[in-house]
Every structure is written in C-alpha cells, then in structure tokens.
Design a protein around this motif. Structure first.
Motif, short mmCIF file in Angstrom:
data_model
loop_
_atom_site.label_atom_id
_atom_site.label_comp_id
_atom_site.label_asym_id
_atom_site.label_seq_id
_atom_site.Cartn_x
_atom_site.Cartn_y
_atom_site.Cartn_z
N ASP A 80 -16.07 37.65 99.25
CA ASP A 80 -17.50 37.52 99.01
C ASP A 80 -17.85 36.59 97.86
O ASP A 80 -19.00 36.40 97.56
N PHE A 81 -16.86 36.02 97.21
CA PHE A 81 -17.16 35.22 96.04
C PHE A 81 -16.53 33.83 96.20
O PHE A 81 -15.32 33.69 96.14
N LEU A 82 -17.38 32.87 96.48
CA LEU A 82 -16.91 31.49 96.58
C LEU A 82 -16.93 30.91 95.18
O LEU A 82 -17.98 30.58 94.66
N ARG A 91 -12.63 34.22 96.70
CA ARG A 91 -12.03 35.40 96.07
C ARG A 91 -12.77 36.63 96.58
O ARG A 91 -13.95 36.56 96.93
#
Lengths: 374, 181, 379, 151
Positions: D51-53, D72
């Motif tokens: 969910d974390f670019l 990540r």
C-alpha cells in the motif's frame, strides 16, 4: 438581464483565485500556491513548484560520488547532515565497506542534533505562520547553540558536509562531548518554555485542533512520512523499520498519534525533540575509540547495479536510488525527497478550511522548498 | 574596513568630479542619513541563505540594532532586497518583477555564492541563472555558501556606507547603466 | 470661544496647595483666551485658537507616533531577547526619525488599474479619523481642545471612522490581498465597536455623565476600576480586548496578517502613504489606551488611598500630565505585551469571540452595573 | 514473507514475469501493458498489500525509457521493485498508477517533466518544474551546450 444575474450566482463566478507566492512569507521559500477561494474558504490549492529547480539529479550524473554529498547538502539544508549520510550509506553499501562503530555513533549523534535544530527552526517559523512572532526568536536563539557545536566540529554552521563515503571528514572536536552534554542540559530546561509559549496557548489550540485532518489511509496512499505521517498513525520511522548507523543499538520510541491534525503534527515534532535528546544521551558518553574514516580508494567506482537507501530526515523518509554502470559517476540518481511527497497532500487536507488554516497546515507539514524542487 | 578606506569608491569619485553646491549636498546628507539607517528588507528567501538571513535577525546577531528588523512582506514598502539563494530560470522573471515593484530608492544585496555566480550549480546545471546580476543590478555582494550572519551584517553595513556617499545624480546613473545592459 | 466650555464648575480654590493651582491648566487657557479676545475680534480669536490647537496637536501627534513606534520596537526586542535599535542616536531614539525621513523621500508608485482618487484619499481618512479623536481627550486638568458633553460618544464615533479609510484602501488598490484584508477589517471593527461602546457605557452609568472631564472628576475619590467592583473590572478587560481588536493589532491583526495576506489592506501603498497607515495604527492604539486610562484608571487623577494623607500628598505632587501619560503607556505596554505573545486568531474565531462571548458578557455586565448604581452599592 | 517467498508468490500471480533477486529487494520486470493490472493486484491481494509506493523513478536506459516502482507494505514490511520499459522514445506511454497510490500523482508528473514519459489516465498531467518549452533534461540525449560540460 436575468441571464446575467444567474451567471453571477454560480459557483464558477464566485471563485476568487489568489496567488500565494513565489514570494510570500508563509510559503517559506519560493513555493507558489494558486488558491481558489470562496469568501475565506479554500476550495482548492494548486501547488506550482520549480522556482528553485536546480537539476541536482542531472548534475549528479556528471560528478563523482564524493562530490554528490555537496549537492545533497543544499537540497534539504535543514537536515543537511542526514542527507549526506544517505548518500554515504548507499555508497558504502554498494562497496560493502565495513564501517567502524565510532563513525556510526558519531553520525547518529550528529543526525539527531541536526533533527533537533531542524525542528527548532520549524517551531520558530510555525509560530510565525500563526502570528506569534516571538516564537521565531526563541527557536532561533536555541538553534544557535547547536550550530556552535557544528561549527566547532565540522567547520561550518548549516551546510556541514561532514560525512564522506567511508566515514567522516575529520574527527570530532575534543570539546564535542562536553558541549553536547551542556546543550542537552540546557535544552531540557528550555523545551518546556516552548510549550508555555505556544503549545499551551488557547488560541493555538483553537487554531490547530481538528484542522487539516489526514487519515491513516490517506497518509499511506499519499506516502506522507516523517512526523506528519506519524501524527496520522502511519508507522514510517525508518530508524525503526530499517535501522541504519547506530539506531539498532539504542532504545527509543516511535512517536505515533492517530488524530492526524495540525495540532498532532505539531506535538509529534515537539515529542521528537525529546526523543532525540534521549538518543543523544544514550550515545554521547560511550563513543567507541577507533578511526574516524575508513580508507577508501582514491576514485570510488560503484559496481554495476541498483542501490536504494532510506534514511529518516527531520521531515520524513529520504530515499537515495543510485543506478551505477560501473563508472566513477552514477548513471542515474534519484532522490525520493520527503517534502516533495508531503506537498502533494496539501490540496487534499486544506480543502474546505479557511485561508488562515491553509497557512497553518502548510506550516505543520514543514516544507523545505529546495528539497521539493531539487 | 574603515570608513576612510571606503571613500575610494565609484560614486564618491563621481561626486568629486562633478562638484556640487552646499544646499544639495546638505539635503543629500539628510536624506542619505534617513535611508541608510532604515533599510527595511523584503522577506524574500529562496534557499539555504535565507535561513542564515533569518539567523541574522535572530537574538544573537540582531539586525534590529541597525534598524533593519522591519521585514516587509510587500515589495512596495521594502528598501532592500536580499537575494538569498539560487535563482533559476523560472524564478528570474519573478525576481525582476519583484524588483520592479519596489519603490525607489531600492537596493539589492546578492547573498551567497548562488546569487553571485551560480555557486555550486555553476557547472552542469541546466536551469540556474549564473548570478543575479543578469537579472537586476546588485549593490553589494556577500560571498559564502551560505555566508555567516556576520558576513551578511557586514554586507549590510557596507551598503549603509554606500548609501552615505550617494547623490541624486549617482542614483540616476546607477539605474541607467543597468538598464542599458 | 472654544475654551469657554472648559472647566466652569471646578476652578481651583485658594485653599489648595500651590502645586495644585499650578497643575490646573484651565487658568492658563483662560488667560490665553482672554488676551486673544482683547487683541482681536470674536471670529479671528476662534481662528487663532483653532490654529494654535491644530499645530499643537499635530506636533503631539507626530511626537507620540514616532515615540510609540520606537517603544514598540524596543518592547518587542526586550521580549524576544534582543537589543532592538541602538545605533542611531543614544539608545537608538532617532531610529524612527530616520525611518520617517526615508519614508518621506520614498517613491510613491501610481498603481495601474487602481481607483487613484480613492487610493490617494484612503490614508488621509485613516489619519484624520485618529486625529479627530485626539481632540476630545483630556490630558490634564483643563488641557483639552474641546470638552464635549458627549465626549465618550464623540470619541467612539470618530475613531470608528477609520474603517472607511481601511475599506477604501483595500478596495481601491485592485489587489486581492488588500481586498480580503479590508473586508476582514470591516467585519472586525464593526463588530468590536459594540463591545467597546458597551464596556464604556458600563462606566458611563457609574459616572452619570458622558463628558470626559466629568468622568475624570468623578474619580477624585477613587478610580472607577476600583470603585465599580467586579463589573468595572470585567468592563476593563473587555475594553482592553475589544479595543485591541478595533485597532487591528495582534493577536487580532487579521487585516494585515503578514503570514497570510502579505501586508493586508496596505499592500500596495508605499512611501509616506504607507507611513500614514503605520502611524495611524499607533495613534489609534494611543487613543484607545488613553480612553482606557481616562475612563477606567482615573485619567490624570493621581492615585489616592482613603485616609493616607501623607501618601496622597506625595501622589498629588506628581503632575497630572505625568499620571495621564504613565497610565496610558501602561495600557499600551499591556497591548504590546499580548501582541508579542499570542498567535493570531482566525476570522471566524474572532467573530465568535465577539458575538458569542464578549457581547453577552457585556450586556449582562451593563445590567449588573445599573443595578449596583441603583442600589448605591458602589464605593 | 521473505524475499524468496515473495518472488514465488508474485510468480504465482503471473507466471510470465521475469523475477530477479536483487541485492536488496526482489525485482520484477514487467511489460508496460501488464503493469497496471499487476500493480492493482499487488495492492489489493491479502498476502501482499503493497500500500505504500515510496519511490517512483524514471530512468533513461539509453535505448529504452523505463520507470522503477518501489513498493512497500506497511503491514508486512516487505518490499518489491517493479520495473517497466518502453522502447518508443518519441512518444513513450505508460499506464498511470495514480488511482492506486495517490502519491504517484506528483511522482508521475515529475517523470513526465524530466523524461517526457506520458502517463495515460493521469488526472492532471502537466509540467511540474519547467516550462512547456523546455526539453526533457534527464534524458541522456538532452543537449545543452552552454551549461552542461560533457566529459
């Protein structure tokens, strides 16, 4: 006639667009915000950046690795030391150089000092954004004490260039430990004064609580890191998740809140100053003996490949992405700068608030413009 | 630098050359005394030098002693623009406009290596203006990267001395020479 | 003519000590008045008196303005661990004079697309409004330009006129920041005017007169802030808050909120026109402070305590003008103090403060005071 | 999941992918046409939850233009690197991931600004740092005789 009246009352017509910046006291540099207003209420904010785009990434492609650190200094000048550390760590990781503990510990102490001075300046300018001009002077007064320590050891006040691939430029000054301890003692007494002046003020509470709320989901999706992200409950402290330097040896807690409004972004930074002081206190007394730099080859050439290193600057996660083709200068360097990402959320969280809140929100995100533009 | 040494300067030579009558010089003296002692800077900072400029206003260095603490956010009310930091091609027209918006008399201090020559970004950067001199006329250069607050203070004191030797004629000439460039 | 109104009912008696006679300016003004009358006709006397008063007030105005700017810079420096201006003259006292010279000779930029007539008119309206208000203030016994029997009303009415200048300035400069600043200022002054008026009315009830000299005279036995119990004290606090808001000073300086609107309504002004706004702000502060001093703190009356005769004599010995200036500057200092301490409010909070808190408190306060006076429970 | 498991899992989503175990992270090379679908799956699958670019960088590889995505998961703390390349230098086009990760909005604008890669379905694709008249400076064939000193 009726047609005209109708036209005027539509929302389109009532939009009042003002240009904040590039020269504006609250944008902390040359950020330009095009704000559409309806009365005092912000309808949308369009950040226009590039007024200090210097092309650092392109420049890096034609210079050597030790030279890069002098450019990263000037990106986020308030956490210059941490930026340099990121580049050095990347190079060291690529070359698989073992770094002695002494260097690691000194780097950590310096990083935390940098973090404190950066937050002090942020506090100063945040107070000024809210109209409390005295904050500005209090923050800068205490910042000078850290700059003195920097000056003694690194020879420069802000842009220290103290790190270099393989260690440090010089050893610490003999007075270093003494002065850092003095500073911690002094600042532990002074920090409550900050609370008295601003955090405890009822006007400040009114101005900041519930303003510019950022939910955890949005924080992750927008990639908001640093104290701004942690105020929304996004556990993104690289020091915890991917420890570098000496952070794996010490105990500290990640400051996490869940509310995600301006007030908690503020409190997160204040708490981080306390935490940084704890970290320094754990390390300052036992700096191990050893060399202050590892002997490196005169011309540093990274083996072919891609390297990514994350560090936690005062504003969030800084990523250094180096693609090397085996030459003495990198093939491509990308800096994932925290401010650049943090800016992108401004429109989302400032919508629907007053123009004065926009200034407060912008201040609480702690933007450093040269880091956005690079 | 001592005041006497500073007498060796272009505008003073101009004054000596042309000569001037007592009335005008007295008026000039009074006006210059006012101008030199109340230099209100514009809040304008682009990068690192801006922080040192703030530090110059902070308790330790305290700009206010010289009457320079009245930072005006509006260019109309400012007397001196301290160009603190890099100027890139996108910013150059804005800077020029800011300068034009200021009312006479206006002075420019180029603070830091970037404003003087492009500094660390002189080579290989595709969009940095190599010196603010290409955009607006500069009165005082303060070298350093970034200059220490003391250096900026010294630069401002030099500016004060420069103003002291100014006459109405020399101001006109200064503006004319840059415009023709 | 003008001086006739001055002090008819309380002329100094011979039993008073010599300094009291000396401190009474009414005899001096009467003497000037009568000698002028002897020298010329009624009409010319009036003209001459007007001229004298005009010049005197103008001088006083400039002096106070310059001094207040200097004082503010020193006070704020003191609060911020700095030294403040200290290079121009001893302790930097000529700093503001240098500023004045510079501003006088600074270019006045004509703004394209601005309504030039209104643009040029606005600073004068602002300055005239503050100029007029000063006329009614009693500086010492018998030392005032005009002693209206509705002095309080006059001062409130005239000092509120400045907002027209502010609105004109904001509208005519064709600048979006200016317009927002002016609108904020308009909303702010119109609403806070109420509180200022009501808190003074509280005291007017107690004093039983709207004539400023009589209000001062009524405080011979004790300042109203002590005489009027708690309601007077509440009124004083409300007055302090709302008058700060009325003069557009921090933490209510939304009209020129520097971090939001660069310089607010006077963004486009340069040179001496800007100086007018700058000066008017300080003079307005002086005016509200002197009203506070006159109405609540006894004006030029010395500080007397009951039967401590020795103490009272010492206090009486201090000239009334000094008392007056001292009280005024005390109030000004408080106003500066909270300007340099508090962060700025937001516009909606500002209006909420006025309409939801100050106004109801004030109304209740007026009632309580009226009740106290009716029952004769005050000192 | 550690690096190897993650590689295997991604292989199971789409078996034609080229997966390389890099020095730090697992690297997945992917043709531009399949990028968006894979990105969406990686974001939404229970097991991965990327969910974390945290970084999106455009790279000029000489002949090709490419984009590198660093993903990540905040839940599992694992990282994957997606790489995609396009050979069309004159009109490079890729799918935008701005609706999956909002942070991609600015990052893609930056890549468009400096490398000239167009992102389809991007909400607001404008130049970010430079004027529209400017070239694409991060490309290797960008010519600036005055300012850039070639070795």
């Amino acid at each position: 006639m009726e047609e005209k009246v109708k036209n005027i009352t539509t929302d389109e017509q009532q939009e009042y667009v003002i240009n904040m910046g590039p020269q504006h006291p609250s944008t902390h540099g040359v950020l330009r915000l095009v704000v559409s207003l309806k009365g005092e209420i912000v309808k949308s904010v369009q950040p226009h950046i590039g007024y200090i785009h210097r092309g650092i990434e392109k420049m890096c492609e034609s210079i050597t690795y030790p030279q890069i650190i002098h450019l990263t200094d000037r990106m986020d000048y308030l956490s210059a030391h941490i930026n340099n550390e990121a580049v050095c760590l990347t190079v060291e990781k690529a070359l698989e150089v073992e770094i002695p503990d002494r260097i690691k510990v000194i780097r950590t102490i310096m990083s935390e000092l940098t973090r404190i001075q950066s937050h002090q300046l942020w506090w100063a300018s945040f107070g000024m954004d809210l109209g409390g001009l005295t904050c500005f002077f209090y923050g800068l007064r205490d910042r000078e004490k850290i700059l003195d320590i920097f000056e003694e050891t690194c020879g420069s006040r802000m842009i220290v260039s103290y790190n270099c691939p393989g260690g440090l430029m010089y050893d610490i000054h003999p007075n270093f430990q003494k002065r850092v301890k003095e500073f911690i003692k002094y600042f532990r007494k002074i920090l409550p004064e900050y609370d008295q002046l601003l955090s405890g003020n009822v006007i400040f509470h009114e101005r900041s609580k519930g303003i510019g709320k950022l939910t955890l989901e949005d924080a992750v999706s927008y990639g908001i890191t640093g104290p701004s992200g942690r105020a929304s409950g996004f556990s993104c402290d690289v020091r915890k998740h991917e420890p570098y330097s000496a952070y794996d040896k010490i105990k500290f807690k990640e400051i996490l809140f869940t509310e995600g409004d301006t007030y908690h972004r503020y409190i997160a930074r204040i708490d981080e100053m306390w935490e940084s002081m704890n970290i320094i206190e754990q390390l300052i007394d036992n700096i191990p003996e050893g060399p202050y730099a590892v002997k490196m080859k005169p011309v540093i050439k990274l083996p072919e490949g891609e390297y990514y290193q994350r560090v936690e600057t005062a504003r969030g996660e800084l990523g250094v992405f180096i693609i090397s083709d085996g030459n003495k200068s990198p093939y491509r360097v990308k800096f994932r700068s925290p401010n650049f990402v943090n800016l992108s959320v401004l429109n989302h969280i400032a919508k629907g608030f007053k123009i004065a809140d926009l200034v407060a929100i912008g201040g609480s995100l702690d933007l450093v413009i040269p880091d956005i533009d690079r | 630098m001592k005041k006497e040494e500073f007498g060796d300067n272009e505008s003073l030579e101009l004054l000596n050359e042309s000569g001037s009558n007592i009335l005008l010089t007295t008026i000039d003296d009074v006006i210059n005394w006012g101008r030199k002692n109340s230099l209100w800077p514009l809040t304008f900072a682009t990068s690192c030098c801006g922080i040192e400029m703030m530090a110059a206003g902070a308790p330790r260095h305290d700009f206010a002693r010289f009457g320079m603490e009245v930072y005006r956010a509006s260019p109309r009310q400012a007397d001196v623009i301290v160009v603190a930091g890099t100027i890139v091609n996108k910013m150059a027209p804005v800077l020029k406009r800011l300068y034009d918006q200021m009312s006479e008399p206006k002075y420019v201090v180029a603070m830091g290596a970037c404003a003087i020559s492009g500094g660390p970004f002189f080579l290989n950067s595709y969009c940095v203006v190599k010196g603010v001199e290409h955009v607006i006329p500069v009165d005082v250069y303060v070298p350093g990267c970034p200059p220490r607050p003391e250096a900026l203070l010294y630069g401002m004191l030099q500016l004060q001395r420069k103003i002291e030797t100014e006459t109405m004629k020399s101001r006109k000439k200064r503006n004319a020479t840059h415009d023709s460039k | 003519m003008l001086f006739d109104i001055v002090d008819v009912n309380s002329s100094p008696s011979l039993s008073d000590p010599w300094w009291k006679v000396f401190y009474d300016f009414s005899s001096l003004t009467h003497k000037i008045d009568s000698s002028l009358h002897n020298a010329m006709s009624q009409f010319w006397t009036t003209i001459a008196e007007m001229l004298i008063i005009g010049v005197l007030i103008l001088l006083f105005y400039a002096l106070i303005g310059l001094f207040l700017v200097y004082a503010e810079r020193k006070v704020c420096a003191f609060m911020q661990n700095r030294l403040g201006p200290n290079r121009v003259g001893p302790f930097g006292i000529f700093q503001t004079i240098a500023d004045l010279f510079k501003l006088l000779f600074k270019e006045l930029i004509p703004i394209k697309n601005a309504d030039s007539f209104l643009f040029n008119l606005a600073p004068f309206i602002v300055i005239i409004a503050s100029f007029m208000a000063i006329a009614a203030i009693p500086f010492a016994k018998g030392l005032h330009a005009i002693d209206l029997n509705i002095g309080v009303l006059y001062v409130i009415a005239v000092s509120a006129m400045g907002v027209i200048g502010v609105l004109l300035a904001g509208w005519s400069s064709n600048n979006k920041y200016s317009l927002i600043g002016a609108m904020r200022s308009g909303a702010q002054i119109v609403s806070y005017e109420l509180s200022v008026g009501l808190s003074i009315i509280t005291i007017v009830i107690l004093a039983g007169s709207m004539q400023l000299s009589e209000i001062v005279e009524a405080q011979r036995t004790g300042w109203f802030i002590f005489k009027g119990h708690i309601p007077a004290f509440i009124a004083f606090i409300v007055f302090l808050v709302s008058s700060t808001a009325e003069t557009n000073r921090g933490p209510f300086d939304l009209a020129e909120a520097e971090s939001e609107l660069t310089a607010g309504y006077h963004t486009e002004y340069s040179g001496i026109k800007f100086a007018f706004f700058f000066l008017a702000e300080y003079i307005n502060m002086f005016i509200v402070a002197s009203i506070a001093a006159t109405v609540f703190l006894g004006g030029w009356m010395p500080f007397n305590v009951g039967h401590w005769d020795g103490f009272n004599h010492v206090m009486d010995f201090v000239p009334p003008f000094v008392w007056y200036i001292g009280k005024t500057f005390f109030v000004i200092f408080i106003m500066m103090w909270f300007k340099w301490t508090f962060p700025r409010l937001r516009i909606d909070q500002l209006l909420t403060l006025e309409w939801k808190y100050l106004l109801p408190i004030n109304l209740v306060n007026v009632l309580i005071m009226a009740f106290l006076v009716l029952m004769g429970w005050h000192f | 999941m550690d690096k190897i498991q993650l590689g295997e899992f991604i292989k199971s989503i789409n078996p034609d992918l080229e997966i390389k175990e890099g020095k730090q992270y697992i690297e997945v090379s992917i043709p531009p046409s399949k990028l968006y679908i894979l990105a969406k799956e990686l974001r939404e699958k229970e097991e991965t939850q990327f969910d974390f670019l945290f970084c999106l960088s455009g790279v000029d590889y000489g002949q090709d233009l490419g984009v590198v995505y660093h993903l990540r998961s905040t839940k599992f703390d694992h990282v994957v690197v997606l790489k995609t390349r396009t050979t069309d230098r004159d009109h490079p086009q890729l799918d935008s991931v701005a609706d999956i990760w909002k942070t991609a909005d600015f990052h893609e604008r930056e890549v468009f600004d400096l490398l000239g890669i167009k992102f389809t379905n991007h909400p607001d694709l404008r130049r970010l740092f430079l004027d529209s008249s400017w070239g694409f400076p991060l490309r290797k064939d960008y010519v600036d005789d005055i300012n850039i000193v070639t070795k």
